[in-house]
Design a protein around this motif. Structure first.
Motif, PDB file in Angstrom:
ATOM      1  N   THR A 103      -7.793  19.629  39.587  1.00 25.94           N
ATOM      2  CA  THR A 103      -6.416  19.974  39.236  1.00 25.94           C
ATOM      3  C   THR A 103      -5.455  18.985  39.892  1.00 25.94           C
ATOM      4  OG1 THR A 103      -6.901  22.338  38.987  1.00 25.94           O
ATOM      5  CG2 THR A 103      -4.607  21.746  39.450  1.00 25.94           C
ATOM      6  N   ILE A 104      -5.671  18.730  41.155  1.00 23.69           N
ATOM      7  CA  ILE A 104      -4.786  17.828  41.900  1.00 23.69           C
ATOM      8  C   ILE A 104      -4.849  16.422  41.319  1.00 23.69           C
ATOM      9  CG2 ILE A 104      -4.415  16.735  44.153  1.00 23.69           C
ATOM     10  CD1 ILE A 104      -5.306  19.540  45.312  1.00 23.69           C
ATOM     11  N   LYS A 105      -6.039  15.985  40.951  1.00 20.72           N
ATOM     12  CA  LYS A 105      -6.180  14.650  40.352  1.00 20.72           C
ATOM     13  C   LYS A 105      -5.418  14.568  39.018  1.00 20.72           C
ATOM     14  CE  LYS A 105      -9.528  11.131  39.204  1.00 20.72           C
ATOM     15  NZ  LYS A 105     -10.901  10.728  39.132  1.00 20.72           N
ATOM     16  N   LYS A 106      -5.478  15.634  38.229  1.00 27.26           N
ATOM     17  CA  LYS A 106      -4.810  15.656  36.917  1.00 27.26           C
ATOM     18  C   LYS A 106      -3.290  15.783  37.027  1.00 27.26           C
ATOM     19  CE  LYS A 106      -8.661  17.812  34.445  1.00 27.26           C
ATOM     20  NZ  LYS A 106      -9.111  19.025  33.741  1.00 27.26           N
ATOM     21  N   THR A 107      -2.810  16.440  38.083  1.00 25.97           N
ATOM     22  CA  THR A 107      -1.392  16.799  38.153  1.00 25.97           C
ATOM     23  C   THR A 107      -0.633  16.134  39.305  1.00 25.97           C
ATOM     24  OG1 THR A 107      -1.797  18.702  39.596  1.00 25.97           O
ATOM     25  CG2 THR A 107      -1.902  19.086  37.194  1.00 25.97           C
ATOM     26  N   ASN A 108      -1.361  15.524  40.227  1.00 31.71           N
ATOM     27  CA  ASN A 108      -0.773  14.948  41.450  1.00 31.71           C
ATOM     28  C   ASN A 108      -0.083  16.001  42.313  1.00 31.71           C
ATOM     29  OD1 ASN A 108      -1.532  12.214  40.910  1.00 31.71           O
ATOM     30  ND2 ASN A 108       0.103  12.152  39.387  1.00 31.71           N
ATOM     31  N   ALA A 109      -0.515  17.250  42.210  1.00 32.23           N
ATOM     32  CA  ALA A 109       0.103  18.336  42.976  1.00 32.23           C
ATOM     33  C   ALA A 109       0.096  18.009  44.465  1.00 32.23           C
ATOM     34  CB  ALA A 109      -0.624  19.647  42.715  1.00 32.23           C
ATOM     35  N   GLY A 110       1.276  18.117  45.086  1.00 35.79           N
ATOM     36  CA  GLY A 110       1.411  17.842  46.504  1.00 35.79           C
ATOM     37  C   GLY A 110       1.728  19.089  47.312  1.00 35.79           C
ATOM     38  N   PHE A 111       1.699  20.236  46.686  1.00 35.93           N
ATOM     39  CA  PHE A 111       1.946  21.494  47.380  1.00 35.93           C
ATOM     40  C   PHE A 111       0.615  22.204  47.612  1.00 35.93           C
ATOM     41  CE2 PHE A 111       3.105  21.694  42.869  1.00 35.93           C
ATOM     42  CZ  PHE A 111       2.081  22.499  42.387  1.00 35.93           C
ATOM     43  N   SER A 112       0.650  23.266  48.378  1.00 38.11           N
ATOM     44  CA  SER A 112      -0.573  23.993  48.729  1.00 38.11           C
ATOM     45  C   SER A 112      -1.144  24.747  47.540  1.00 38.11           C
ATOM     46  CB  SER A 112      -0.297  24.989  49.863  1.00 38.11           C
ATOM     47  OG  SER A 112       0.011  24.300  51.047  1.00 38.11           O
ATOM     48  N   ILE A 113      -2.450  24.600  47.349  1.00 38.77           N
ATOM     49  CA  ILE A 113      -3.178  25.374  46.345  1.00 38.77           C
ATOM     50  C   ILE A 113      -4.323  26.073  47.069  1.00 38.77           C
ATOM     51  CG2 ILE A 113      -4.588  25.313  44.251  1.00 38.77           C
ATOM     52  CD1 ILE A 113      -2.977  22.884  43.339  1.00 38.77           C
ATOM     53  N   LEU A 114      -4.388  27.392  46.896  1.00 42.01           N
ATOM     54  CA  LEU A 114      -5.390  28.205  47.571  1.00 42.01           C
ATOM     55  C   LEU A 114      -6.435  28.707  46.588  1.00 42.01           C
ATOM     56  CD1 LEU A 114      -3.037  30.539  49.673  1.00 42.01           C
ATOM     57  CD2 LEU A 114      -3.856  28.263  50.261  1.00 42.01           C
ATOM     58  N   GLN A 115      -7.692  28.691  47.030  1.00 39.25           N
ATOM     59  CA  GLN A 115      -8.740  29.344  46.254  1.00 39.25           C
ATOM     60  C   GLN A 115      -8.760  30.819  46.638  1.00 39.25           C
ATOM     61  OE1 GLN A 115     -12.815  28.358  47.161  1.00 39.25           O
ATOM     62  NE2 GLN A 115     -13.609  29.590  45.496  1.00 39.25           N
ATOM     63  N   ASP A 116      -8.641  31.678  45.651  1.00 42.02           N
ATOM     64  CA  ASP A 116      -8.715  33.119  45.876  1.00 42.02           C
ATOM     65  C   ASP A 116     -10.168  33.526  45.680  1.00 42.02           C
ATOM     66  OD1 ASP A 116      -8.108  35.740  46.310  1.00 42.02           O
ATOM     67  OD2 ASP A 116      -6.846  35.975  44.533  1.00 42.02           O
ATOM     68  N   LYS A 117     -10.979  33.202  46.686  1.00 46.62           N
ATOM     69  CA  LYS A 117     -12.442  33.361  46.621  1.00 46.62           C
ATOM     70  C   LYS A 117     -12.894  34.761  46.212  1.00 46.62           C
ATOM     71  CE  LYS A 117     -14.814  30.274  49.578  1.00 46.62           C
ATOM     72  NZ  LYS A 117     -15.344  29.966  50.868  1.00 46.62           N
ATOM     73  N   ASP A 118     -12.270  35.759  46.791  1.00 49.15           N
ATOM     74  CA  ASP A 118     -12.693  37.142  46.547  1.00 49.15           C
ATOM     75  C   ASP A 118     -11.709  37.917  45.667  1.00 49.15           C
ATOM     76  OD1 ASP A 118     -14.977  36.793  48.212  1.00 49.15           O
ATOM     77  OD2 ASP A 118     -13.668  37.025  49.957  1.00 49.15           O
ATOM     78  N   ASP A 119     -10.803  37.205  45.013  1.00 48.96           N
ATOM     79  CA  ASP A 119      -9.805  37.813  44.127  1.00 48.96           C
ATOM     80  C   ASP A 119      -8.831  38.719  44.866  1.00 48.96           C
ATOM     81  OD1 ASP A 119     -11.390  36.553  42.192  1.00 48.96           O
ATOM     82  OD2 ASP A 119     -12.366  38.401  41.583  1.00 48.96           O
ATOM     83  N   THR A 120      -8.737  38.606  46.182  1.00 47.50           N
ATOM     84  CA  THR A 120      -7.885  39.526  46.942  1.00 47.50           C
ATOM     85  C   THR A 120      -6.404  39.286  46.702  1.00 47.50           C
ATOM     86  OG1 THR A 120      -8.096  38.095  48.878  1.00 47.50           O
ATOM     87  CG2 THR A 120      -9.568  39.988  48.772  1.00 47.50           C
ATOM     88  N   ILE A 121      -5.986  38.016  46.591  1.00 45.45           N
ATOM     89  CA  ILE A 121      -4.557  37.739  46.366  1.00 45.45           C
ATOM     90  C   ILE A 121      -4.180  38.160  44.947  1.00 45.45           C
ATOM     91  CG2 ILE A 121      -2.738  35.994  46.388  1.00 45.45           C
ATOM     92  CD1 ILE A 121      -4.569  34.335  48.291  1.00 45.45           C
ATOM     93  N   MET A 122      -5.019  37.793  43.983  1.00 44.95           N
ATOM     94  CA  MET A 122      -4.745  38.168  42.589  1.00 44.95           C
ATOM     95  C   MET A 122      -4.666  39.684  42.445  1.00 44.95           C
ATOM     96  SD  MET A 122      -6.932  35.435  40.296  1.00 44.95           S
ATOM     97  CE  MET A 122      -8.522  35.912  40.961  1.00 44.95           C
ATOM     98  N   THR A 123      -5.582  40.391  43.097  1.00 46.38           N
ATOM     99  CA  THR A 123      -5.604  41.856  43.030  1.00 46.38           C
ATOM    100  C   THR A 123      -4.351  42.443  43.676  1.00 46.38           C
ATOM    101  OG1 THR A 123      -8.019  41.863  43.037  1.00 46.38           O
ATOM    102  CG2 THR A 123      -6.934  43.925  43.636  1.00 46.38           C
ATOM    103  N   ALA A 124      -3.977  41.922  44.844  1.00 42.59           N
ATOM    104  CA  ALA A 124      -2.796  42.434  45.558  1.00 42.59           C
ATOM    105  C   ALA A 124      -1.529  42.264  44.730  1.00 42.59           C
ATOM    106  CB  ALA A 124      -2.653  41.723  46.897  1.00 42.59           C
ATOM    107  N   TYR A 125      -1.463  41.186  43.936  1.00 40.19           N
ATOM    108  CA  TYR A 125      -0.284  40.933  43.111  1.00 40.19           C
ATOM    109  C   TYR A 125      -0.419  41.474  41.682  1.00 40.19           C
ATOM    110  CZ  TYR A 125       2.052  38.356  46.732  1.00 40.19           C
ATOM    111  OH  TYR A 125       2.703  38.032  47.896  1.00 40.19           O
TER     112      TYR A 125
END
Length: 193
Positions: A103-125
């Motif tokens: 993703t970073i290579k395709k978009t040059n994103a310079g901000f933080s990107i987190l992996q939601d390994k256990d879906d906890t952030i997605m679930t909380a939101y």
């Protein structure tokens, strides 16, 4: 033409699946979270709000999604405008570290990107949903293997939602649309900061 047919099929399948998801409500307290970003730095909502006026938190499906990549690129291209309003941008995805790097290579994103390994952030939101087996098989036929991309067998994706969280930890803006082609524009985000 093949891309148009693929897009229509995926939109139809995903829109049917995410109707039960509602996300969070305006004015509610944002759930705290933390995780490692692509640089190995611990990023937490609590610390980001200590040092910034607001957080722009967005969820994206993966590096294989052209709509996600377009949105991330737009955020990156306008990052200076967002940070000039003292906003800290955080992306969250179910994808593994290797695919975040893509993703970073395709978009040059310079901000933080987190992996939601256990879906906890997605679930909380309230943005997570489980893809049914038929849709998972269709995606696989298009060369998109969520098990490989996400490093698990849960077949979880987020509704591509965006939240702006103010310094007090309350949600002051929400973009939540099950149609993954619709995203919060940078212009709109800037007007809400």
């Amino acid at each position: 033409m093949k891309r148009i047919i693929l897009s229509i099929a995926l939109i139809t399948a995903l829109c049917l699946q995410v109707k039960a998801q509602k996300g969070l409500t305006l004015g509610s307290k944002a759930p705290l979270f933390s995780g490692l970003d692509q640089n190995g730095k611990t990023v937490s909502l609590k610390n980001a709000l200590k040092t910034h006026r607001s957080v722009v938190l967005f969820f994206y499906r993966g590096q294989w999604c052209p709509f996600c990549n377009k949105h991330i690129k737009e955020l990156q291209d306008s990052l200076q405008l967002l940070t000039s309003k003292d906003a800290y941008v955080i992306g969250v995805t179910p994808e593994n570290k290797e695919n975040i790097a893509k993703t970073i290579k395709k978009t040059n994103a310079g901000f933080s990107i987190l992996q939601d390994k256990d879906d906890t952030i997605m679930t909380a939101y309230g943005v997570n949903f489980m893809m049914d087996e038929a849709t998972f098989t269709k995606y696989k036929g298009y060369g998109i293997n969520l098990e490989t991309n996400n490093g698990n067998s849960r077949h979880t994706l987020p509704v591509p939602a965006t939240y702006i969280i103010d310094k007090s930890g309350k949600i002051k803006y929400i973009h939540f649309d099950p149609d993954y082609k619709k995203r919060a524009s940078v212009q709109l985000l800037l007007s809400q900061l």
